[in-house]
Design an enzyme around this catalytic site. Structure first.
Site, PDB file in Angstrom:
ATOM      1  N   ARG A   1      -8.620   0.023   3.675  1.00 22.91           N
ATOM      2  CA  ARG A   1      -7.637   0.975   3.167  1.00 22.91           C
ATOM      3  C   ARG A   1      -6.270   0.326   2.999  1.00 22.91           C
ATOM      4  NH1 ARG A   1      -6.343   4.854   6.802  1.00 22.91           N
ATOM      5  NH2 ARG A   1      -5.040   5.682   5.130  1.00 22.91           N
TER       6      ARG A   1
ATOM      7  N   ASP B   1       4.263   1.343  11.962  1.00 27.80           N
ATOM      8  CA  ASP B   1       3.091   0.663  11.408  1.00 27.80           C
ATOM      9  C   ASP B   1       2.950  -0.776  11.902  1.00 27.80           C
ATOM     10  OD1 ASP B   1       2.112   2.809  10.037  1.00 27.80           O
ATOM     11  OD2 ASP B   1       2.660   2.105   8.042  1.00 27.80           O
TER      12      ASP B   1
ATOM     13  N   CYS C   1      -5.651   8.720   8.688  1.00 23.14           N
ATOM     14  CA  CYS C   1      -5.873   8.209  10.034  1.00 23.14           C
ATOM     15  C   CYS C   1      -5.563   9.277  11.082  1.00 23.14           C
ATOM     16  CB  CYS C   1      -4.977   6.995  10.289  1.00 23.14           C
ATOM     17  SG  CYS C   1      -5.495   5.502   9.436  1.00 23.14           S
TER      18      CYS C   1
ATOM     19  N   LYS D   1       0.830  -1.206   0.000  1.00 29.63           N
ATOM     20  CA  LYS D   1       0.000   0.000   0.000  1.00 29.63           C
ATOM     21  C   LYS D   1       0.861   1.251   0.000  1.00 29.63           C
ATOM     22  CE  LYS D   1      -2.216   2.376   3.814  1.00 29.63           C
ATOM     23  NZ  LYS D   1      -1.859   3.687   3.497  1.00 29.63           N
ATOM     24  N   ASN D   2       1.821   1.326   0.923  1.00 31.71           N
ATOM     25  CA  ASN D   2       2.611   2.537   1.059  1.00 31.71           C
ATOM     26  C   ASN D   2       3.489   2.799  -0.155  1.00 31.71           C
ATOM     27  OD1 ASN D   2       1.503   3.043   3.556  1.00 31.71           O
ATOM     28  ND2 ASN D   2       3.175   2.125   4.707  1.00 31.71           N
TER      29      ASN D   2
ATOM     30  N   ARG E   1       0.727  15.185  12.070  1.00 33.11           N
ATOM     31  CA  ARG E   1       1.664  14.854  11.007  1.00 33.11           C
ATOM     32  C   ARG E   1       1.770  16.056  10.071  1.00 33.11           C
ATOM     33  NH1 ARG E   1       0.183   8.896   8.904  1.00 33.11           N
ATOM     34  NH2 ARG E   1      -1.925   9.687   8.755  1.00 33.11           N
ATOM     35  N   PRO E   2       2.504  17.079  10.475  1.00 28.04           N
ATOM     36  CA  PRO E   2       2.557  18.303   9.683  1.00 28.04           C
ATOM     37  C   PRO E   2       3.303  18.089   8.374  1.00 28.04           C
ATOM     38  CG  PRO E   2       4.152  18.393  11.462  1.00 28.04           C
ATOM     39  CD  PRO E   2       3.326  17.159  11.687  1.00 28.04           C
TER      40      PRO E   2
END
Length: 427
Positions: free
Chosen positions: A405, A313, A123, A22-23, A128-129
């Site tokens: 997802r 993760d 999520c 996925k990533n 998470r800037p």
């Protein structure tokens, strides 16, 4: 809304085919925006996030064609043609669903010299800037404006220049955006303290296949010599190391014996080392990785870290697995500050977990019990599935759109190795 029902107690045994990552897929897909020629990605996982990213590419004017759409197919072949972009705006309605949407910023800026992208969603696992994304692009000459929830980036003269940037902290997404943008910049870009995740390597390898010049792949210093244009390519998405690690935990928590077909051990050394420390047998095979557990799990101490450290993760899945260890384990989450939302749900199933700040102490329990639980994010939802596999009675996991997802046909894969699991609708 669908739910997943699990009746625990079955030992898992057999083979599980590992899907495309996925990533990685969500990083490779925006590369299609860097060329007017077709980009074909093989082994694309059947995931909601991949579909959402396809819709975003369509919104920008790219066409997408998919092979492998039968219900029995694992993976698909996606061809993206961005011959002419009709928009450089990534709208809120699409971007809010998925944080990875920010990865169109670099390619759009690199090709068109301008990009307007909504601040991303995804999520709710902590702050998470995207400031590092923007600072890296500014180092290449981009002018950035933030207004009304959007980022507008402009390259003076219509094209980015090469530049040097050192990330103050390792950032996977910022590295990805910067590498894509630099691939068509005028001049040479040097990125120091770059992320080294296997997905970054996969991205760089695809860009090289498209004609980019990138040196230092797999290291913390990437040197990109910008090209006037990139061309199309055909490329296979790497196997999903997080999916493989999740199913390895499933084998371990059930005392099972499972072969993860297609998994690459070199991409997930920290996960495999932690499993071995917990008393799990790991055997590297020609076709994947064998994971077997025939005795009590041992308690361990883990701290998440950027690659090659232990992946954030995998934290939730290990927490669930260690609920069955013989003793107390200590987990420290260093990447995201709000990634223990699954703890109350695991506690409903009998887990004994104490959280203090970013540290969680997991004390192994003799038994877990099925209960209605709710997924709070993608990896947290997998932790509940793992707990359900060993819980007495029935576990009902709701809000499983999180699972969709990131896990391709999860219940089918687990059924294939002996799990009593099914997806049901509320009707």
């Amino acid at each position: 809304m669908d739910r997943i029902l699990i009746r625990g107690g079955n030992r898992l045994s057999g083979n599980i085919a590992i899907s495309g990552a996925k990533n990685a897929a969500l990083t490779l897909m925006p590369c299609a925006l860097l060329t007017d020629e077709p980009l074909t990605l093989r082994n694309l996982p059947r995931l909601a996030d991949a579909d959402s990213f396809g819709h975003l590419l369509n919104e920008l004017g790219a066409s997408t064609a998919i092979e492998g759409t039968r219900p029995t197919d694992f993976g698909r072949v996606l061809t993206v043609r961005a011959s002419r972009l009709t928009s450089t705006v990534a709208p809120y309605d699409i971007v809010r669903k998925m944080r990875a949407s920010i990865l169109v910023l670099g390619p759009l800026l690199g090709r068109e010299g301008v990009a307007t992208v909504s601040l991303p969603g995804g999520c709710a696992i902590g702050n998470r800037p995207i400031d590092l994304h923007l600072k890296a692009l500014e180092a290449m000459g981009a002018e950035i404006e933030l207004a009304a929830g959007y980022v507008k980036a402009t390259a003076p003269g219509g094209r980015l220049a090469g530049g040097n940037y050192r990330f103050p902290v390792v950032s996977v997404g910022a590295t990805e955006n910067a590498v894509m943008a630099a691939s068509t910049a005028r001049g040479t870009t040097v990125l120091d303290n770059a992320a080294r995740e296997p997905e970054i390597v996969d991205l760089c390898n695809l860009l090289v296949a498209m004609g980019a010049s990138i040196h230092g792949i797999g290291t913390e210093t990437l040197t990109i010599e910008g090209r006037d244009r990139l061309h199309g390519a055909t490329y296979a998405v790497m196997p999903d190391r997080i999916e493989a690690g999740s199913y390895a935990c499933a084998a371990a928590i059930t005392g099972g014996d499972v072969v993860l077909e297609g998994a690459k051990a070199d991409d997930m050394r920290a996960t495999l080392d932690a499993l071995v420390e917990a008393g799990v047998t790991i055997e590297e095979k020609a076709n994947g990785i064998r994971v077997a557990a025939d005795g009590p799990l041992k308690p361990i101490t883990l701290s998440t870290a950027p690659y090659p450290g232990f992946a954030t993760d995998m934290q939730a899945q290990f927490m669930a697995m260690l609920c069955k260890a013989d003793g107390a384990s200590v987990l420290t989450e260093t990447i995201f500050e709000n990634r223990y939302m699954h703890v109350p749900e695991l506690a409903r199933m009998g887990a004994d977990i104490t959280v203090s700040g970013r540290t969680a102490v997991v004390r192994g329990v003799d038994r877990m019990v099925g209960a209605p639980v709710m997924a709070t994010d993608l990896r947290a939802s997998m932790s509940l599935i793992l707990a359900g596999l060993v819980a007495e009675g029935e576990t009902q996991v709701s809000r499983i759109y999180h699972l969709d997802r990131g896990y391709e046909r999860l219940e089918e894969k687990l059924q294939g190795v002996g799990a009593d699991i099914e997806r049901v609708g509320d009707g």
